[in-house]
Design a protein around this motif. Sequence first.
Motif, PDB file in Angstrom:
ATOM      1  N   ILE A 384       0.811  -1.217   0.000  1.00 39.54           N
ATOM      2  CA  ILE A 384       0.000   0.000   0.000  1.00 39.54           C
ATOM      3  C   ILE A 384       0.847   1.272   0.000  1.00 39.54           C
ATOM      4  CG2 ILE A 384      -0.246  -0.095   2.516  1.00 39.54           C
ATOM      5  CD1 ILE A 384      -2.983   1.196   2.195  1.00 39.54           C
ATOM      6  N   TYR A 385       2.018   1.254   0.623  1.00 39.63           N
ATOM      7  CA  TYR A 385       2.844   2.461   0.712  1.00 39.63           C
ATOM      8  C   TYR A 385       3.897   2.551  -0.394  1.00 39.63           C
ATOM      9  CZ  TYR A 385       0.810   2.496   5.392  1.00 39.63           C
ATOM     10  OH  TYR A 385      -0.070   2.482   6.440  1.00 39.63           O
ATOM     11  N   SER A 386       3.848   1.649  -1.358  1.00 39.26           N
ATOM     12  CA  SER A 386       4.874   1.607  -2.404  1.00 39.26           C
ATOM     13  C   SER A 386       4.533   2.489  -3.604  1.00 39.26           C
ATOM     14  CB  SER A 386       5.071   0.165  -2.881  1.00 39.26           C
ATOM     15  OG  SER A 386       3.897  -0.293  -3.557  1.00 39.26           O
ATOM     16  N   HIS A 387       3.383   3.165  -3.565  1.00 39.58           N
ATOM     17  CA  HIS A 387       2.939   3.934  -4.728  1.00 39.58           C
ATOM     18  C   HIS A 387       3.518   5.335  -4.767  1.00 39.58           C
ATOM     19  CE1 HIS A 387      -0.004   0.811  -5.739  1.00 39.58           C
ATOM     20  NE2 HIS A 387      -0.236   0.722  -4.440  1.00 39.58           N
ATOM     21  N   ASN A 388       4.349   5.692  -3.810  1.00 41.55           N
ATOM     22  CA  ASN A 388       4.919   7.032  -3.747  1.00 41.55           C
ATOM     23  C   ASN A 388       6.368   6.914  -3.286  1.00 41.55           C
ATOM     24  OD1 ASN A 388       5.527   9.711  -3.449  1.00 41.55           O
ATOM     25  ND2 ASN A 388       3.807  10.203  -2.117  1.00 41.55           N
ATOM     26  N   ALA A 389       7.275   7.360  -4.133  1.00 43.50           N
ATOM     27  CA  ALA A 389       8.689   7.297  -3.775  1.00 43.50           C
ATOM     28  C   ALA A 389       9.141   8.544  -3.023  1.00 43.50           C
ATOM     29  CB  ALA A 389       9.534   7.129  -5.037  1.00 43.50           C
ATOM     30  N   GLU A 390       8.259   9.554  -2.949  1.00 43.49           N
ATOM     31  CA  GLU A 390       8.617  10.792  -2.278  1.00 43.49           C
ATOM     32  C   GLU A 390       8.531  10.630  -0.762  1.00 43.49           C
ATOM     33  OE1 GLU A 390       5.574  13.281  -3.724  1.00 43.49           O
ATOM     34  OE2 GLU A 390       6.363  13.442  -5.762  1.00 43.49           O
TER      35      GLU A 390
END
Length: 491
Positions: A384-390
Amino acid sequence: MFAAKRILTTLVLTHLATCSPVIEERTLTPSPVCLQIAAAISSASDVYYFGHPLYTKGVYHWASSSSQNPLCVVEPGAASDIGTILGIVGSTQTPFAVKGGGHASNPGFSSTTGVHISMYRFSAINYDAAAQTVEIGSGLIWDDVYAALAPYNVNVVGGRVTGVGVAGFTLGGGYSWKSNQYGLTIDTVTAYELVKPDGTVVTVTDALDPGLFSALKGGLNNFGIVTKFTLKTFPQTQVWGGLITITEAFIPDVAAATAAFQANVNDPKAAIITTYNFLLGEPGISQLLFYDGPTPPAGIFDDFLAIPYFTKDVSTRSFLSLVQASPSNATAGTRAIFNTVSVLDYTPALLDVILNETTFWGINLSLKTGVFISYDVEPFLPSIYSHNAETTAFPPVRTLGLLPFNIYFAWLDPSFDTDFQNAARATAATVFNAAVAEGQSNLIGAPVYPNYAIFDTPLSQIYGSNLATLQSLKATIDPTNVMGLAGGFKF
């Protein structure tokens, strides 16, 4: 048992009609600071005083315990007027509040006895098909956004149940029916229109101000007042799902289905919320099912559909229809508190603990005007938290697939506020300790979701290693601590 929701509504309305007002009476003499604001703002904005219908509307919260009676309600209609208001409350050191949708459960987080800023007039929705984004005002609820986007067959990553405000939800993170596919709501924000504490109105993007852009992603109202969000949009077809209610005898079947779903279902379009409730003397289940398509693949929800039910409202429908099928407004107007822990795995043993907590606190708190004891089990994919590299303010850790868990207690009598708040803390500790005891040791020190966290949760438990950076940025942007005059978790 679930027909009892109608009885619950009657109990709440009777209580509200017969008891003394939750909001204390105010003098009708206008406050000098309110008069100063009224004289300084433009014709796009207004100030309302006790007794005016828009004063009542302005202070209203879904939970009555979150409302207070302010000196006045200000409805700004222009970002520049918000800058003026911040200048006045800052110079006079007047406490203030900012309210979007009014769904906060923590007392004083979006209410005040000072100046209450109600964001209703920031309600524009502007879809840009070429950019595949939408600008949405911070005074909206997600129902409004979904309805406006439906004709374009697109949608955003927003709230899962009816009546939730855009602003607080987004500024705190935002778990959505679409989060398995696209991340949290903050992961899809491309720009903010922000009124800084010094009154300047700026557009904040990753290119223009990467530090502030990251801090606004989960950093709540510490850096000013957001008037507009720009979000990515995604294609939206009809969806499948809805609400099933299930009585006590079949709770073991629900627990088995929930644990199996989390362990075995990897389709990012599929999601559930399994809610353990204690209502009018017995435990039961409110089961929400969701598939982001008109028909789910065979087998994903079979375990749930095979369980005998009390009521069932599951179909192919619009996204808005599914959101509005949720029972979240059944207890609107009662006093309420949320609390939370993070977990890594909803195992059968942990679900047994949650059932025991539901029954124990349901029995004990019903003696103190408790009308609804609820525990929301919310499985997501580990990715779930892998969709944003920022970098984002929340979550401070993206390498763990932490799952949110919401504790929600509702009651009627304000004299029991402390009892229910203490119970919410105690039951959270029990669930956390049970998860750690069964081997989820990575939860020690893991962050918790700010939108579910009870008001005295230490900031370190929410923001972890990000906290020092956020505090430093806050001091730079708001050196006189204007935003410290407002409620909420403060850096």
